[in-house]
Design a protein around this motif. Structure first.
Motif, short mmCIF file in Angstrom:
data_model
loop_
_atom_site.label_atom_id
_atom_site.label_comp_id
_atom_site.label_asym_id
_atom_site.label_seq_id
_atom_site.Cartn_x
_atom_site.Cartn_y
_atom_site.Cartn_z
N ALA A 196 23.07 112.55 130.07
CA ALA A 196 22.12 112.94 131.12
C ALA A 196 21.50 114.31 130.86
N HIS A 197 22.28 115.22 130.25
CA HIS A 197 21.76 116.57 130.04
C HIS A 197 20.94 116.72 128.76
N ASP A 198 20.89 115.67 127.93
CA ASP A 198 20.10 115.74 126.71
C ASP A 198 18.61 115.63 127.05
N ASP A 199 17.83 116.61 126.64
CA ASP A 199 16.39 116.59 126.90
C ASP A 199 15.64 116.48 125.57
N PRO A 200 15.11 115.29 125.25
CA PRO A 200 14.44 115.10 123.96
C PRO A 200 13.25 116.03 123.74
N ARG A 201 12.71 116.58 124.81
CA ARG A 201 11.58 117.51 124.64
C ARG A 201 12.01 118.76 123.88
N ASN A 202 13.30 119.05 123.90
CA ASN A 202 13.81 120.23 123.19
C ASN A 202 14.13 119.94 121.72
N GLN A 204 12.13 118.82 119.36
CA GLN A 204 11.00 119.16 118.50
C GLN A 204 10.69 118.05 117.48
N ALA A 205 10.80 116.81 117.94
CA ALA A 205 10.33 115.70 117.11
C ALA A 205 8.81 115.73 117.03
N ASP A 206 8.26 115.13 115.99
CA ASP A 206 6.80 115.07 115.85
C ASP A 206 6.18 114.15 116.89
N VAL A 207 6.92 113.09 117.23
CA VAL A 207 6.44 112.09 118.18
C VAL A 207 7.63 111.65 119.03
N MET A 208 7.38 111.37 120.31
CA MET A 208 8.38 110.76 121.18
C MET A 208 7.82 109.43 121.69
#
Length: 227
Positions: A196-202, A204-208
């Protein structure tokens, strides 16, 4: 008119990216719990931990144990999991046609996972992917595993490809860290497993991307290595 193309080489994480393997993991941990006379876990409870590996899942199942005691459960987990492998999980919606589309476009694809290589190869046979997957690197294939860049670098070396022509797709922060360290473009697979605390916006992938079906669209892929 769009000139977007699939990458020359697409590399993928396995659990939570290509495969919804959480049901296999659930069957595994519930067998372990049943042996101990304990109530089963739910899919929702185990799902966020799947991409974190066997130790993390043992920690989720036996939170009362010390780290050392949890680690001692890992061999049992892997032994039971080998018996449940591929019996309950399946590729995410959109994965099968996406792999077909990559091959039709002349692209090659492979897998870089932290799952033990032997288990990953067994899954390739069960899925009928053994002759399609161009390279497979497991968590015990090399001295390092993700988030270290070596597994991706070795996959590229075996394929005699260029890093710039490759894209890596994964659902865990370690996947994106590995790609960034290797200098490879990356896609964060938001349909996968995360706490729950994982934020993919952090990450820094090229695309989500929200759904695996989006990978069917060449314009969804980073275009640096397209052909």
């Amino acid at each position: 008119m769009s000139h977007a193309r699939f990458p020359k080489v697409a590399l993928f994480d396995l659990d939570g990216t290509l495969l919804d393997s959480a049901p296999d993991m659930l069957a595994t941990v519930n067998r372990m719990l049943a042996i101990r006379g304990r109530a089963p876990m739910t899919l929702d409870a185990i799902r966020p931990h799947v991409s974190k590996g066997a130790r993390a899942m043992c920690g989720a199942v036996f939170p009362e144990l010390s780290i050392e005691a949890r680690d001692a459960q890992v061999p049992e987990f892997l032994s039971v999991y080998a018996e449940e492998l591929g019996r309950h999980g399946r590729p995410f919606d959109g994965i099968a046609p996406m792999l077909d589309a990559l091959e039709a476009a002349g692209s090659r694809w492979g897998i870089v996972t932290n799952k033990p290589e032997g288990l990953a190869r067994d899954l390739m046979l069960l899925l009928g992917w053994q002759d399609r997957c161009a390279v497979l690197i497991g968590g015990d294939t090399l001295p390092e595993r993700k988030p270290h860049p070596l597994p991706l670098q070795e996959a590229v070396r075996r394929l005699e490809a260029d890093i710039a022509d490759c894209v890596y797709v994964g659902d865990d922060e370690r996947d994106i860290q590995s790609a960034r360290a290797a200098g490879m473009a990356s896609i964060a697979a938001l349909w996968g497993y995360r706490l729950a605390h994982d934020d993919p916006r952090n990450w820094q992938a090229d695309v989500m991307l929200e759904q695996a079906t989006e990978l069917l669209d060449p314009t969804a892929w980073p275009q640096g290595g397209a052909h």
